[in-house]
Design a protein around this motif. Structure first.
Motif, PDB file in Angstrom:
ATOM      1  N   ASP A   1      21.789  15.022   5.700  1.00 14.91           N
ATOM      2  CA  ASP A   1      22.215  14.885   7.095  1.00 14.91           C
ATOM      3  C   ASP A   1      21.142  15.368   8.062  1.00 14.91           C
ATOM      4  O   ASP A   1      21.080  14.910   9.206  1.00 14.91           O
ATOM      5  CB  ASP A   1      23.506  15.676   7.329  1.00 14.91           C
ATOM      6  N   ARG A   2      20.311  16.292   7.621  1.00 18.19           N
ATOM      7  CA  ARG A   2      19.227  16.808   8.461  1.00 18.19           C
ATOM      8  C   ARG A   2      17.928  16.041   8.266  1.00 18.19           C
ATOM      9  O   ARG A   2      16.928  16.354   8.908  1.00 18.19           O
ATOM     10  CB  ARG A   2      18.972  18.288   8.141  1.00 18.19           C
TER      11      ARG A   2
ATOM     12  N   VAL B   1      20.345  26.206   3.802  1.00 19.01           N
ATOM     13  CA  VAL B   1      19.828  25.014   4.484  1.00 19.01           C
ATOM     14  C   VAL B   1      18.841  25.412   5.573  1.00 19.01           C
ATOM     15  O   VAL B   1      17.783  24.790   5.735  1.00 19.01           O
ATOM     16  CB  VAL B   1      20.991  24.186   5.066  1.00 19.01           C
TER      17      VAL B   1
ATOM     18  N   LYS C   1      24.082  16.820   0.512  1.00 24.05           N
ATOM     19  CA  LYS C   1      24.635  16.219   1.729  1.00 24.05           C
ATOM     20  C   LYS C   1      24.088  16.904   2.982  1.00 24.05           C
ATOM     21  O   LYS C   1      23.685  16.226   3.940  1.00 24.05           O
ATOM     22  CB  LYS C   1      26.163  16.305   1.716  1.00 24.05           C
ATOM     23  N   GLU C   2      24.080  18.231   2.980  1.00 29.88           N
ATOM     24  CA  GLU C   2      23.616  18.964   4.160  1.00 29.88           C
ATOM     25  C   GLU C   2      22.151  18.645   4.464  1.00 29.88           C
ATOM     26  O   GLU C   2      21.769  18.458   5.626  1.00 29.88           O
ATOM     27  CB  GLU C   2      23.797  20.469   3.946  1.00 29.88           C
TER      28      GLU C   2
ATOM     29  N   VAL D   1      26.875  19.805  -2.440  1.00 27.57           N
ATOM     30  CA  VAL D   1      27.014  20.181  -1.031  1.00 27.57           C
ATOM     31  C   VAL D   1      25.644  20.242  -0.359  1.00 27.57           C
ATOM     32  O   VAL D   1      25.456  19.737   0.759  1.00 27.57           O
ATOM     33  CB  VAL D   1      27.722  21.541  -0.909  1.00 27.57           C
TER      34      VAL D   1
ATOM     35  N   VAL E   1      25.723  28.547   2.176  1.00 25.78           N
ATOM     36  CA  VAL E   1      25.132  27.218   2.341  1.00 25.78           C
ATOM     37  C   VAL E   1      24.370  27.102   3.654  1.00 25.78           C
ATOM     38  O   VAL E   1      23.234  26.611   3.692  1.00 25.78           O
ATOM     39  CB  VAL E   1      26.222  26.129   2.248  1.00 25.78           C
ATOM     40  N   ALA E   2      24.962  27.550   4.761  1.00 24.77           N
ATOM     41  CA  ALA E   2      24.293  27.425   6.067  1.00 24.77           C
ATOM     42  C   ALA E   2      22.954  28.147   6.069  1.00 24.77           C
ATOM     43  O   ALA E   2      21.967  27.647   6.630  1.00 24.77           O
ATOM     44  CB  ALA E   2      25.196  27.973   7.163  1.00 24.77           C
TER      45      ALA E   2
END
Length: 230
Positions: A180-181, A129, A176-177, A173, A125-126
């Motif tokens: 948030d950015r 993103v 949301k990520e 997920v 995920v990191a």
């Protein structure tokens, strides 16, 4: 007759030239990413940069195009590059044997502004993103694969904006990520099929599902390049 003659009948000389002039970056050579590369190479894309640090394992054989008994233990990046050369020898290839992470040296290897399109077919995920964020900063079109594991119905795949996704746990997920950015307008492939419950942490897979996802993503990339709609 050249290998792209049938393609030329469909998209014309201008379309063939446009694809030949495109440079595309693909992250991940698994069940999805391998078929992305396959379709892009066969369509006549002129330059492919591919990223993966894994070796082919016996468990890959059920769904990955480069996985056979003969390629077990070999680096995915090398096998895929050899395969692309055998399909489209005019394709300019650059391989990166690395695992992409936002805070790792690998992140500095790529100038995302140099590409016409970026395909994210990885699981972390990191990293997903970060790739999307860097593409947005560079103004480069990107498409991201959501979850394809534990699925049986390849007909439930859709390509849509991340805000329109549902059902898929990974998409939830990622929504949301990215929210948030403050990142919006992200094209993704996702499935509206409820995941099969296997009782295992490792996702199950079957021969036809990840390949369909990869081919759909490649098709979207090709159409966007031809139509110049990103």
């Amino acid at each position: 007759m050249s290998f792209d003659e049938r393609t030329r009948l469909l998209i014309g000389d201008e379309g063939v030239d446009r694809l030949a002039g495109a440079r595309i970056l693909v992250f991940g050579l698994g069940g999805v990413g391998g078929y992305v590369c396959e379709a892009l190479a066969r369509a006549g894309v002129g330059a492919l940069d591919i990223v993966d640090n894994d070796e082919i394992d016996e468990t890959n054989i059920n769904r990955q195009i480069i996985a056979t008994r003969d390629t077990i233990g070999r680096e995915k990046i090398r096998v895929m590059m050899n395969r692309i050369r055998s399909i489209n020898p005019n394709c300019k290839l650059t391989g990166y044997d690395c695992f992409y992470l936002p805070d790792d040296d690998s992140a500095g290897l790529f100038d995302f502004s140099n590409f016409d399109y970026v395909v994210d077919a990885i699981d972390t995920v990191a990293a997903k993103v970060d790739i999307i964020a860097r593409c947005k900063d560079a103004g480069t079109p990107v498409i991201s694969a959501m979850g394809t594991g534990n699925k049986m119905d390849a007909g439930r795949f859709q390509i849509a904006d991340i805000s329109k996704t549902s059902v898929c746990p990974l998409a939830r997920v990622m929504r949301k990520e990215l929210r948030d950015r403050g990142i919006t307008d992200v094209k993704v492939l996702f499935s509206k099929e409820e995941p099969v419950k296997t009782g295992q942490r490792t996702p199950g897979s079957i021969s036809y599902v990840p390949p369909v996802a990869g081919l759909l993503m490649a098709g979207q990339v090709i159409r966007d390049i031809l139509n110049e709609k990103h």
